[in-house]
Write a protein that holds these residues in place. Structure first.
Motif, PDB file in Angstrom:
ATOM      1  N   SER A  60       9.839  11.294  -8.232  1.00 29.24           N
ATOM      2  CA  SER A  60       9.239   9.976  -8.434  1.00 29.24           C
ATOM      3  C   SER A  60       8.421   9.545  -7.215  1.00 29.24           C
ATOM      4  O   SER A  60       8.303   8.364  -6.931  1.00 29.24           O
ATOM      5  CB  SER A  60      10.338   8.938  -8.714  1.00 29.24           C
ATOM      6  N   TRP A  62       4.677  10.249  -4.828  1.00 29.99           N
ATOM      7  CA  TRP A  62       3.248  10.041  -5.103  1.00 29.99           C
ATOM      8  C   TRP A  62       2.774  10.871  -6.287  1.00 29.99           C
ATOM      9  O   TRP A  62       2.011  10.382  -7.123  1.00 29.99           O
ATOM     10  CB  TRP A  62       2.425  10.380  -3.862  1.00 29.99           C
ATOM     11  N   PHE A  65       5.350   9.959  -9.762  1.00 31.31           N
ATOM     12  CA  PHE A  65       5.190   8.601 -10.274  1.00 31.31           C
ATOM     13  C   PHE A  65       3.777   8.379 -10.804  1.00 31.31           C
ATOM     14  O   PHE A  65       3.591   7.777 -11.871  1.00 31.31           O
ATOM     15  CB  PHE A  65       5.499   7.596  -9.161  1.00 31.31           C
ATOM     16  N   PHE A  87       9.473   4.443  -6.774  1.00 33.27           N
ATOM     17  CA  PHE A  87       8.357   5.038  -6.041  1.00 33.27           C
ATOM     18  C   PHE A  87       8.254   4.333  -4.704  1.00 33.27           C
ATOM     19  O   PHE A  87       8.381   3.113  -4.609  1.00 33.27           O
ATOM     20  CB  PHE A  87       7.061   4.878  -6.826  1.00 33.27           C
TER      21      PHE A  87
END
Length: 513
Positions: A60, A62, A65, A87
């Protein structure tokens, strides 16, 4: 056979499926009291009856997500497996470790992704590419379960590399801290305040006081330099106010094994940043590695000592380790082909021998270009892969059993994402040539230097305009405005400048909780 579940301590069973809980009476549906051993989660049996291809994303950060947000949920059933249920906007992480920003202002919950099929807070353990399943382990109780997929996207990131330095792993979370996750920043923040509170006690021996007030940052990259600048701001603007008697005894040290800091930046900017750190009375040790950490007794006091490669030593109370990256355990133990600790993928981000159904992106993956493990590379790879899925892979019917053994066709042309903001994405086609393969575009590099300072390197940038560098207040304005406008929610766009204003006018919070 059904089993009754009884409430103890906080409540008691009543008739009509009610219970008294801490003085409150409320109706509880019968299924809270009775369950069977054959109960299954509603998601457990829905794979065979699916009407859309399932895209399973591991991670989750860069890459993970961004990909989960950008995939068209009308075309795909998107599911995420990650031990972190949020994130993290990593460029602002150093600011939270000293209270310039608060933790919740730089995170976005995974479940806020619109029309997300399912999120599992769990760790991935193993991948079976033949059966197309991922073995997972629940984060809380260690329950193991499998998640099936049609497409798998591995975006597991990387972890901090200790280089097997003695005692670093053993003392992690005690006096040694990494800086990759929110809980790391929280640990650092609490430990820093603890050190000042303990050192302020008049009964503490001098050797212990000096150790507690010695802070070492290992690594010369942007994260290390930005954290050291933030720590210096905290010491010179807040500590001197609340702990004035301790200020003369504080020692800040940055240790870098290479010949300079900010190695990916223009040399003039790196030297400028180095000069500024030294002007702040920060002891910068270049071409020096931490060879070991020792625990020993001095004058009857247990202390921690950093041993350097040049033979010198330094007592310390906090060491922030941001010196390198290594693969996460799940990938390290997998059968995936690895290159320099990262999953090897082709120029379409596909894992070899997966029939085009398994991809790897972000920090954990490497192509033939050997791109750096940075947030901008991860974001661009996710945007590229989302376009591949939405525009091309969606046209291949993976639900048809006849296609089980067929390779997924390669994508068509995809325009790279040069512009940092979605509002300017229409300019990408003007300045970039489309290609079926992933193309990384350099957007430049930035590093802050506390409030009002920083460096910006656009010499190698692919952005249109002057190929120049900036430093000082102009660079800080670029850095702060860029990251503020890159936030994913209006809430954080409002909170971040509020916290900046609060820290600038009223100071940082020194509470420990």
């Amino acid at each position: 056979m059904a089993r009754a579940l009884h409430l103890f301590n906080n409540g008691r069973r009543l008739g009509n499926n009610r219970c008294v809980l801490r003085g409150c009476t409320r109706r509880i549906d019968a299924h809270y009291f009775f369950s069977t051993t054959s109960w299954q989660h509603p998601d457990a049996g829905d794979f065979e009856s699916r009407t859309k291809p399932r895209v399973l994303i591991l991670g989750s950060g860069w890459a993970g997500f961004t990909l989960a947000r950008r995939l068209d949920k009308n075309l795909f059933d998107v599911r995420v497996v990650s031990p972190s249920n949020h994130f993290l906007f990593t460029p602002l992480l150093p600011s939270t470790a000293v209270g310039t920003l608060e933790f919740r202002a730089i995170q976005e919950p995974v479940r806020t992704i619109e029309n997300l099929g399912q999120y599992y807070q769990a760790k991935a353990l193993d991948i079976d590419m033949d059966e197309r399943t991922v073995a997972c382990e629940d984060l809380y109780k260690g329950v193991k379960f499998d998640v099936r997929y049609d497409y798998l996207c591995i975006a597991g990131g990387m972890k901090s590399n200790t280089f097997n330095t003695p005692k670093v792993a053993e003392l992690e979370g005690v006096v040694v801290f990494f800086l990759k996750h929110l809980y790391h920043a929280r640990q650092i923040r609490n430990r820093i305040v603890e050190c000042f509170e303990r050192a302020s006690n008049y009964t503490i021996p001098v050797v212990q006081r000096d150790r507690l007030l010695s802070f070492i940052v290992v690594g010369g990259g942007p994260t290390s330099c930005e954290f050291m600048s933030e720590l210096h701001d905290f010491v010179t603007k807040d500590v001197v106010k609340w702990y004035p008697e301790l200020a003369p005894h504080i020692k800040l040290t940055l240790v870098e094994a290479g010949p300079g800091i900010l190695g990916s930046f223009d040399k003039a900017l790196s030297e400028y940043y180095l000069e500024k750190l030294r002007e702040m009375d920060i002891d910068v040790k270049l071409s020096t590695a931490v060879s070991a950490i020792e625990e020993r007794y001095v004058d009857g006091e247990q202390i921690t000592v950093a041993k350097f490669g040049d033979g010198t030593e330094q007592n310390f109370g906090v060491m922030v380790w941001s010196a390198g990256l290594s693969p996460v355990n799940f990938l390290e133990k997998s059968n995936l082909a690895m290159e320099r600790g990262r999953v090897a993928v082709d120029n379409y981000l596909r894992v070899p021998n997966s029939k085009g159904r398994v991809f790897a992106l972000g920090d954990c993956a490497t192509t033939s270009e050997s791109l750096p493990p940075t947030a901008t590379v991860a974001e661009q790879s996710a945007l590229y892969l989302a376009d591949c899925f939405n525009n091309y892979h969606s046209k291949f019917d993976v639900l048809d059993k006849k296609n089980d053994n067929k390779d997924v066709p390669l994508p068509g042309d995809v325009t790279p994402y040069l512009m940092p903001w979605n509002a300017l994405s229409f300019l990408n086609k003007l300045f970039c040539d489309s290609s079926p393969e992933f193309q990384y575009k350099n957007r430049g590099s930035m590093a802050s230097m506390g409030f009002g300072g920083g460096v910006t390197d656009l010499k190698k940038s692919d952005l249109p305009g002057l190929k120049s560098t900036m430093s000082g207040q102009a660079s800080y304005l670029v850095w702060s405005s860029t990251y503020l406008t890159k936030q994913l929610s209006l809430q954080n766009m409002i909170l971040i400048p509020m916290y900046w204003f609060k820290a600038l006018i009223f100071g940082r919070d020194i509470s420990r909780f």
